[in-house]
Design an enzyme around this catalytic site. Structure first.
Site, PDB file in Angstrom:
ATOM      1  N   LYS A  76      43.612   4.093  25.596  1.00 22.80           N
ATOM      2  CA  LYS A  76      44.284   4.055  24.354  1.00 22.80           C
ATOM      3  C   LYS A  76      43.400   4.716  23.515  1.00 22.80           C
ATOM      4  O   LYS A  76      43.375   5.991  23.392  1.00 22.80           O
ATOM      5  CB  LYS A  76      44.524   2.573  24.071  1.00 22.80           C
ATOM      6  CG  LYS A  76      45.689   2.264  24.986  1.00 22.80           C
ATOM      7  CD  LYS A  76      46.180   0.543  24.566  1.00 22.80           C
ATOM      8  CE  LYS A  76      47.491   0.565  25.529  1.00 22.80           C
ATOM      9  NZ  LYS A  76      47.295  -1.076  26.052  1.00 22.80           N
ATOM     10  N   SER A 101      50.104  -5.967  20.141  1.00 19.57           N
ATOM     11  CA  SER A 101      50.501  -4.901  19.997  1.00 19.57           C
ATOM     12  C   SER A 101      52.026  -4.426  19.242  1.00 19.57           C
ATOM     13  O   SER A 101      52.057  -3.520  19.045  1.00 19.57           O
ATOM     14  CB  SER A 101      50.520  -3.994  21.267  1.00 19.57           C
ATOM     15  OG  SER A 101      51.337  -4.619  22.107  1.00 19.57           O
ATOM     16  N   HIS A 121      43.977  -3.087  22.518  1.00 19.84           N
ATOM     17  CA  HIS A 121      44.422  -2.381  21.139  1.00 19.84           C
ATOM     18  C   HIS A 121      43.431  -2.606  20.011  1.00 19.84           C
ATOM     19  O   HIS A 121      43.595  -2.373  18.972  1.00 19.84           O
ATOM     20  CB  HIS A 121      45.970  -2.939  20.425  1.00 19.84           C
ATOM     21  CG  HIS A 121      46.924  -2.351  21.451  1.00 19.84           C
ATOM     22  ND1 HIS A 121      47.601  -1.199  21.027  1.00 19.84           N
ATOM     23  CD2 HIS A 121      47.539  -2.750  22.511  1.00 19.84           C
ATOM     24  CE1 HIS A 121      48.696  -0.690  21.945  1.00 19.84           C
ATOM     25  NE2 HIS A 121      48.530  -1.736  22.713  1.00 19.84           N
TER      26      HIS A 121
HETATM   27  C1  LIG Z   1      47.971  -1.393  27.369  1.00 16.88           C
HETATM   28  C2  LIG Z   1      47.340  -2.541  27.748  1.00 16.88           C
HETATM   29  C3  LIG Z   1      46.839  -2.950  28.900  1.00 16.88           C
HETATM   30  C4  LIG Z   1      47.034  -1.813  29.971  1.00 16.88           C
HETATM   31  O1  LIG Z   1      45.912  -0.817  29.837  1.00 16.88           O
HETATM   32  P1  LIG Z   1      46.121   0.477  30.659  1.00 16.88           P
HETATM   33  O2  LIG Z   1      44.900   1.145  30.795  1.00 16.88           O
HETATM   34  O3  LIG Z   1      47.139   1.311  29.950  1.00 16.88           O
HETATM   35  O4  LIG Z   1      46.588   0.271  31.943  1.00 16.88           O
HETATM   36  C5  LIG Z   1      46.099  -4.068  29.115  1.00 16.88           C
HETATM   37  N1  LIG Z   1      46.203  -5.063  28.265  1.00 16.88           N
HETATM   38  C6  LIG Z   1      46.878  -5.093  27.114  1.00 16.88           C
HETATM   39  C7  LIG Z   1      46.365  -6.124  26.136  1.00 16.88           C
HETATM   40  C8  LIG Z   1      47.218  -3.721  26.711  1.00 16.88           C
HETATM   41  O5  LIG Z   1      47.972  -3.715  25.485  1.00 16.88           O
END
Ligand SMILES: *Cc1c(COP(=O)(O)O)cnc(C)c1O
Length: 396
Positions: A244, A186, A214
């Site tokens: 996301k 990310s 992502h």
């Molecule tokens: C954002 C993210 C998470 C966490 O996801 P949430 O649903 O916000 O808890 C887990 N792993 C990765 C790689 C992320 O980028």
């Protein structure tokens, strides 16, 4: 009576952070987290959300969420294994499995929870995990929780992974081996080298675990990084988030049916934490159905990402080597990065600065996340501000 030890601990550490400019002040939004946001009465072009497809404010999702609240209420009422499993949770899981091309799926309250859940349900102290050094914090914590030996490999360095997998296998010290990677990283927007990872996994008998938080909704016409490479049959654990691109909240693990059956009896966040709300479950289901029906939002996301990248690059900014719509604007110096972000804010653009320790020292950046919901006018407005502030601060 409050503990003096606690008071001393908190005061010392908070003061230390503040003195070093490391105390993060949170800006609350007075609006939805859409393409434009309001903070302190000021309207800004929003380039910092993970709401890639604009689904967080989609009318179709809002409508089904309202109906679910009317029918089921606002809470699930229990953990999934007591009686918090509503029929809409099962529908969500079936929809996820279809979306990911796997036999089954299990949903959790967040993507973070998936990594707390799935790694330690399968790995233990007699096992070893090969983990990319830039993996997400929740993967790092999930690995720790499992008590397996963690062997970090250099970021996307396949020579290093191969050497470490070989050594781990030949040591004979471990019962099971697993390799874990983010699908899309990310901070730089680069994609994991999944075909090579799978090849190494097959050679050294590693389970493959991909956290595609992502990548889902973004790569593979929306279906994610694994689909992007056509490797659905080779990845054992496909982790994703519903928070996301899907625009709601929650997470999931998709894979073979017996893996999902195992997680339903052995993964602790499923057993000991209440299920997501009815509104979340139906809104996430609807979002995935929309993604399976049409690539329209995904196409627009890429179009906007390419437009912003081209614009920033032609202004002379260093945008790194992103392979996804994530567009970092690499400034370098930490203080200058923070000033840059602050000036963008004053001129109407919300793009957060990201500095050490989140990224290596000297690679401070402002990270831009364009979405499908941005219009060309909004992106042009952002580019005009970028040009003005970039010149003002001598970055371009
Ligand atoms: C954002 C993210 C998470 C966490 O996801 P949430 O649903 O916000 O808890 C887990 N792993 C990765 C790689 C992320 O980028």
């Amino acid at each position: 009576m409050s503990s003096e030890t606690l008071q001393t601990f908190l005061q010392t550490n908070l003061q230390d952070l503040k003195e070093h400019g490391l105390y993060n002040e949170i800006d609350p939004l007075e609006s939805a987290n859409g393409q434009m946001i309001t903070i302190n009465g000021k309207t800004l072009v929003n380039l910092s959300s993970n709401n890639y497809l604009g689904l967080a404010t989609d009318e179709r999702l809002k409508q089904v969420a309202k109906e679910a609240i009317e029918h089921y209420g606002v809470g699930a009422g229990a953990v999934r294994t007591i009686n918090g499993t509503l029929d809409i949770h099962l529908k969500l899981e079936q929809t996820i499995a279809k979306f990911k091309g796997t036999e089954a799926a299990i949903s959790y309250q967040s993507g973070f929870n998936c990594n707390m859940a799935a790694i330690s349900a399968v790995m233990d102290k007699n096992d070893a995990i090969l983990s990319d050094e830039l993996n997400h914090a929740s993967i790092i914590d999930g690995c720790r929780l499992s008590r397996a030996t963690v062997i970090r490999f250099n970021h996307s360095d396949m020579e290093d992974l191969r050497a470490k997998a070989k050594a781990a296998k030949e040591s004979g010290k471990y019962n099971k081996l697993m390799v874990i990677t983010d699908g899309v990283f990310s901070m730089d927007g680069d994609i994991a080298k999944l075909p090579e990872i799978i090849e190494i996994a097959e050679e050294f008998d590693l389970m493959v675990y991909v956290d595609d938080a992502h990548g889902s909704g973004v790569l593979g016409k929306g279906a994610g990084t694994v689909k992007h490479f056509g490797l659905q049959d080779k990845v054992d654990f496909q982790i994703g988030t519903l928070s996301k691109a899907i625009g709601v909240v929650g997470g999931y693990v998709a894979g073979r049916r017996d893996l999902i059956d195992w997680l339903k009896v052995r993964s602790r966040p499923f057993l000991f934490s209440t299920a997501v709300t009815p509104a979340d479950a139906v809104a996430a289901t609807k979002a995935i159905e929309l993604l399976m029906e049409s690539t329209e939002l995904n196409d627009r996301l890429w179009e906007n990402g390419d437009y912003l990248k081209k614009g920033l690059k032609s202004l002379g900014f260093n945008i790194g080597d992103s392979e996804t719509p994530i567009t970092p604007c690499i400034v370098g110096d930490e203080k200058l990065t923070q000033t840059f972000s602050k000036r963008l804010f004053e001129e109407g653009v919300y793009a957060k600065s990201i500095v050490f320790p989140t990224v290596p020292k000297g690679t401070g950046r402002v990270r831009n996340m364009p979405t499908a919901a941005h219009t060309k006018e909004m992106l042009d407005q952002a580019l005009t501000v970028y040009e003005k502030i970039g010149k003002e601060l001598g970055i371009i």
